[in-house]
Design a protein around this motif. Structure first.
Motif, mmCIF file in Angstrom:
data_model
loop_
_atom_site.group_PDB
_atom_site.id
_atom_site.type_symbol
_atom_site.label_atom_id
_atom_site.label_comp_id
_atom_site.label_asym_id
_atom_site.label_seq_id
_atom_site.Cartn_x
_atom_site.Cartn_y
_atom_site.Cartn_z
ATOM 1 N N ALA A 53 0.854 -1.370 0.036
ATOM 2 C CA ALA A 53 0.047 -0.076 -0.084
ATOM 3 C C ALA A 53 0.922 1.182 -0.044
ATOM 4 O O ALA A 53 0.463 2.287 -0.712
ATOM 5 C CB ALA A 53 -0.970 -0.181 1.267
ATOM 6 N N PHE A 54 2.133 1.363 0.735
ATOM 7 C CA PHE A 54 2.882 2.615 0.717
ATOM 8 C C PHE A 54 3.270 2.682 -0.610
ATOM 9 O O PHE A 54 3.571 3.917 -0.889
ATOM 10 C CB PHE A 54 3.965 2.216 1.772
ATOM 11 C CG PHE A 54 3.715 2.372 3.004
ATOM 12 C CD1 PHE A 54 2.979 3.528 3.831
ATOM 13 C CD2 PHE A 54 3.961 1.568 4.132
ATOM 14 C CE1 PHE A 54 2.699 3.708 4.881
ATOM 15 C CE2 PHE A 54 3.707 1.515 5.256
ATOM 16 C CZ PHE A 54 2.970 2.695 5.773
ATOM 17 N N VAL A 55 3.594 1.886 -1.505
ATOM 18 C CA VAL A 55 4.310 1.813 -2.716
ATOM 19 C C VAL A 55 2.967 2.683 -3.499
ATOM 20 O O VAL A 55 3.318 3.524 -4.404
ATOM 21 C CB VAL A 55 4.696 0.454 -3.400
ATOM 22 C CG1 VAL A 55 5.023 0.799 -4.863
ATOM 23 C CG2 VAL A 55 5.798 -0.041 -2.285
ATOM 24 N N ALA A 56 2.006 1.962 -3.651
ATOM 25 C CA ALA A 56 0.860 2.542 -4.275
ATOM 26 C C ALA A 56 0.550 4.098 -3.634
ATOM 27 O O ALA A 56 0.250 4.890 -4.902
ATOM 28 C CB ALA A 56 -0.463 1.718 -4.120
ATOM 29 N N GLU A 57 0.720 4.350 -2.598
ATOM 30 C CA GLU A 57 0.319 5.538 -2.314
ATOM 31 C C GLU A 57 1.425 6.651 -2.635
ATOM 32 O O GLU A 57 1.265 7.859 -2.638
ATOM 33 C CB GLU A 57 0.243 5.492 -0.741
ATOM 34 C CG GLU A 57 -0.328 6.657 0.138
ATOM 35 C CD GLU A 57 -0.549 6.465 1.502
ATOM 36 O OE1 GLU A 57 -1.731 6.476 1.992
ATOM 37 O OE2 GLU A 57 0.082 6.365 2.284
ATOM 38 N N ARG A 58 2.717 6.250 -2.749
ATOM 39 C CA ARG A 58 3.864 7.191 -2.897
ATOM 40 C C ARG A 58 4.330 6.970 -4.106
ATOM 41 O O ARG A 58 5.557 7.642 -4.381
ATOM 42 C CB ARG A 58 4.990 6.812 -1.612
ATOM 43 C CG ARG A 58 4.479 7.017 -0.208
ATOM 44 C CD ARG A 58 5.244 6.433 0.596
ATOM 45 N NE ARG A 58 4.961 6.561 2.014
ATOM 46 C CZ ARG A 58 5.194 5.878 2.956
ATOM 47 N NH1 ARG A 58 6.341 5.206 3.134
ATOM 48 N NH2 ARG A 58 4.678 6.212 4.370
ATOM 49 N N HIS A 59 3.931 6.614 -5.030
ATOM 50 C CA HIS A 59 4.658 6.477 -6.394
ATOM 51 C C HIS A 59 4.413 7.492 -7.477
ATOM 52 O O HIS A 59 5.176 7.825 -8.506
ATOM 53 C CB HIS A 59 4.383 4.982 -7.263
ATOM 54 C CG HIS A 59 3.028 5.343 -7.697
ATOM 55 N ND1 HIS A 59 1.738 4.855 -7.210
ATOM 56 C CD2 HIS A 59 2.792 5.385 -9.158
ATOM 57 C CE1 HIS A 59 0.947 4.902 -7.926
ATOM 58 N NE2 HIS A 59 1.408 5.137 -9.142
ATOM 59 N N THR A 60 3.349 8.419 -7.475
ATOM 60 C CA THR A 60 3.000 9.494 -8.268
ATOM 61 C C THR A 60 4.026 10.490 -8.370
ATOM 62 O O THR A 60 4.553 11.113 -7.526
ATOM 63 C CB THR A 60 1.625 9.930 -7.636
ATOM 64 O OG1 THR A 60 0.554 9.153 -7.660
ATOM 65 C CG2 THR A 60 1.087 11.023 -8.932
#
Length: 191
Positions: free
Chosen positions: A105-112
């Motif tokens: 979830a952290f990856v999804a949240e912080r990749h933009t």
């Protein structure tokens, strides 16, 4: 954990969108794996901070980083949800947390972009919860970086570093500095 099963769970009824997600995510995963292969110490010794990257996690997280696009309105890539595209990161993070995958979830949240700061959320009145969305772990930074090379609207094509810089520059000096630091960390020319 098989990311394909999770993708099929949410995208099984949307074959065109599923294809976009799979092609893009596989491209990002493959680049992330090449970056990791170029830095074998990251799997054993770690980077300068001692962060070790788990290969299996990196592969899974790369496949799932954009899982939230199903909730967004982006008809060009077959997304017919009701949310703005900028929301796909935190929406995907919520989905992954509900699936018991908090690190993914952290990856999804912080990749933009090259990450989004709380100040940027406030200044641009972005429709996402007010907080920092900056990649923190080494795996998050690898995927954030790899993601920029592949557009979902031009599947199969690789975006040049010059075009990536041009796209990120729109978000200001701090964003381009974050991109330059990511490129330096990956050991790739930042043009």
């Amino acid at each position: 954990m098989d990311p394909y099963l999770l993708i099929d769970k949410y995208y099984g009824d949307s074959p065109a969108l599923k294809e976009v997600l799979l092609v893009h995510s596989e491209q990002v995963r493959d680049r992330a794996m090449r970056i990791l292969d170029a830095h074998p110490d990251w799997e054993t010794i770690g980077n300068e901070k001692g962060e070790i990257v788990n290969r299996e996690f990196l592969s899974e997280a790369a496949m799932l980083h954009d899982i939230g696009i199903i909730y967004c309105d982006a008809p060009k890539i077959h997304c017919v949800g009701s949310h703005k595209y900028i929301e796909h990161g935190y929406l995907g993070a919520e989905l992954l947390r509900n699936e018991g995958l908090p690190q993914h979830a952290f990856v999804a949240e912080r990749h933009t972009g090259s990450g989004i700061t709380m100040e940027q959320v406030i200044r641009e009145d972005l429709p996402i919860p007010v907080k920092d969305y900056l990649p923190e772990s080494l795996a998050e930074r690898i995927i954030c970086y790899a993601d920029k090379f592949y557009s979902k609207s031009h599947l199969g094509e690789e975006v040049s570093i010059a075009k990536i810089r041009e796209n990120i520059w729109k978000y200001g000096h701090d964003a381009i500095l974050r991109w330059e630091r990511l490129a330096e960390l990956m050991g790739e020319s930042n043009g």
